[in-house]
Design an enzyme around this catalytic site. Structure first.
Site, PDB file in Angstrom:
ATOM      1  CB  SER A 183      -0.970  -0.036   1.184  1.00 20.57           C
ATOM      2  OG  SER A 183      -2.029   0.873   1.012  1.00 20.57           O
ATOM      3  CG  ASP A 449      -5.986  -2.955  -4.364  1.00 19.34           C
ATOM      4  OD1 ASP A 449      -6.822  -2.304  -3.708  1.00 19.34           O
ATOM      5  OD2 ASP A 449      -4.759  -2.736  -4.334  1.00 19.34           O
ATOM      6  CG  HIS A 474      -4.943  -2.988  -0.673  1.00 23.95           C
ATOM      7  ND1 HIS A 474      -4.472  -2.172  -1.667  1.00 23.95           N
ATOM      8  CD2 HIS A 474      -4.458  -2.464   0.485  1.00 23.95           C
ATOM      9  CE1 HIS A 474      -3.748  -1.201  -1.150  1.00 23.95           C
ATOM     10  NE2 HIS A 474      -3.713  -1.367   0.160  1.00 23.95           N
TER      11      HIS A 474
END
Length: 516
Positions: A183, A449, A474
């Site tokens: 991320s 995602d 994700h």
């Protein structure tokens, strides 16, 4: 600090009891909850009867302002070490960079670094991001301090930590350091290689949103497509049901005071829905709930999957729990709210805009904080990432709109909309957006995602590879392996290992040449 007492579990339990204070923070709490679940599972495995060592906790004294040598102020930055697979001082070092949250000992016991360390005899270190977790300056979080919070400061910390930890652990000067992150931390991993190629030999950047954007409307584009993805339990009917559920919520919000009061009770809201700004918060929280089911689909610890959500929305009569008033999609959305709030340990769904602003203005250190104020500051001064649904075809409510999202920057930090837009542009100019130009960085994404649209999903050159995993959510590639993992996910993990093998082979060749 006594690692044996596992002190990070205390903050975890406090975090899980916090109510959601804003739509964005609901997503953050989902992510925090899943990460902690996976870390605690990994830690439990690591502490079995065959375990060699516990992860070790350490602290680095870092300059508060690394760009001003005359400023002598400092803060303590936490790191964790797993050396049970480290076989020689010239072996590789896998550096797991922290992002917008705390890091526990599980951060060196799970994911790519820990899984790959035994193969190459690597030392595994994780570094908590400045101003998050326990790595917060003692002076607090007022604006005078927050000006030292940015991705550029975090990269300087990583560079400094690399040099200090090399000396501390007597790591060979020829040992390759490989950065890992997911991320925002995935972006940091890529940018560490971009800005400090002499310090970091390569990086694995998972679900890294390297392009900053003010209006992130494409987030809900991916959510909409994923609700129709049959591979993960979606369908055209599911997407239509989601749209119908939101339309019903908006219809009830426009109706009488009594209808709004009933809606508040039925959706488990923490307060009244009479204020327009609170209605927008509710709609945003519901969007975040659906978005979270997509973003974290299929992950261990996720309270709601796309398959479950679609089953609720399409009218499984067993889910009305004795109260079957209202259309099936609306009832399904109610059930989804119950599942998520219960899974996160929340008493109710916070929808008060005034409470959101009040909480975000708190500058004192709070043990239970998951970093909402800090992350909002970074979105206002670097990244944007404001999820909206104002484009035609978006299946949810158009509220909250972008001006409402940007208003938080003004209300909490006194930052104007124009300054936020300028900051986003400067970030992309500094790092290069989706064409960063960093070599020996592997970008890994899942096409389920929503954040993959801000990342690198196609190879940019022979030394700039990329993987796009079908129907993966994700950072799913970083999650612990499970029997239910798809063939595509298993193949992607093999390719990650193969790419790392190639790069470490190059590093070994360099070591041999240097010794001749």
């Amino acid at each position: 600090m006594d690692i044996g007492s596992v002190p990070w579990l205390g903050p975890l339990l406090l975090v899980s009891l916090w109510a959601s204070s804003a739509p964005a923070s609901l997503l953050r709490r989902l992510g925090e909850h899943i990460l902690r679940f996976q870390e605690s599972s990994a830690l439990g495995l690591g502490l079995g009867p065959d375990s060699v060592t516990l992860p070790k906790e350490g602290w680095l004294e870092q300059p508060l302002d690394p760009f001003n040598a005359s400023d002598r102020r400092s803060f303590l930055q936490r790191y964790w070490v797993n050396d049970q697979h480290w076989t020689s001082q010239d072996g590789p070092v896998f550096l797991h960079l922290g992002g917008e949250g705390s890091l526990g000992p599980g951060s060196v016991m799970r994911g790519h670094p820990a899984n790959l360390a035994p193969i190459w005899g690597a030392l595994v270190i994780s570094l908590e991001h400045r101003f998050y977790g326990l790595s917060i300056p003692a002076e607090g979080l007022d604006m005078a301090q927050l000006r030292f919070l940015s991705s550029r400061h975090a990269l300087a910390d990583a560079a400094s930590a690399r040099l200090t930890l090399s000396r501390l652990f007597n790591v060979s000067s020829t040992s390759p350091w490989i950065c890992f992150g997911g991320s925002y931390a995935g972006s940091l991993a890529a940018w560490a290689r971009l800005k400090f190629p002499h310090l970091f030999f390569a990086s694995i950047a998972s679900s890294a949103p390297v392009r900053a954007t003010l209006d992130f409307s494409k987030y809900n584009d991916v959510v909409s497509r994923s609700l129709m993805n049959t591979a993960i339990g979606g369908s055209l009917e599911c997407r239509a049901a989601a749209s119908a559920a939101f339309a019903e919520v908006e219809r009830r919000l426009r109706a009488s005071r009594g209808a709004r009061a009933a809606l508040s009770v039925e959706l488990g809201a923490c307060g009244s829905l009479e204020r327009a700004e609170d209605q927008a918060e509710l709609l945003g929280a519901l969007q975040a709930l659906v978005g979270g089911a997509v973003q974290y689909d299929g992950q261990a610890g996720a309270p709601l999957s796309v398959r479950q959500l679609c089953r609720f929305l399409l009218g499984d009569r067993g889910n009305c729990r004795g109260n079957c008033s209202g259309p099936a999609p609306y009832r399904g959305l109610r059930r989804a709210v119950q599942v998520v709030t219960h899974g996160l340990g929340q008493r109710c769904l916070s929808i008060s805009r005034a409470e959101t602003v009040a909480q975000l203005r708190v500058t004192e250190l709070q043990v239970s904080s998951v970093g909402d104020r800090q992350w909002l500051y970074q979105t206002c001064t670097e990244f944007g990432y404001y999820v909206t649904c104002e484009v035609p075809g978006c299946p949810f409510s158009q509220l909250p709109a972008l001006p409402s999202e940007l208003e938080l920057c003004e209300q909490v930090f006194g930052l104007s909309t124009s300054s936020v837009a300028q900051a986003v542009a400067q970030t992309n100019s500094y790092y290069g957006g989706q064409t960063p130009g960093a070599t020996q960085v592997l970008f890994v994404n899942g096409d389920t995602d929503p954040w993959h649209v801000l990342s690198v999903t196609q190879p940019l050159g022979p030394s700039e590879p990329a993987l796009l995993i079908p129907s993966a959510s994700h950072c799913l590639d970083m999650a612990p392996e499970r029997p239910s993992d798809s063939p595509g996910l298993r193949l992607a993990r093999q390719k990650i290992s193969q790419q790392l093998q190639t790069w470490l082979g190059l590093a070994k060749e360099g070591q041999v040449r240097g010794a001749v």
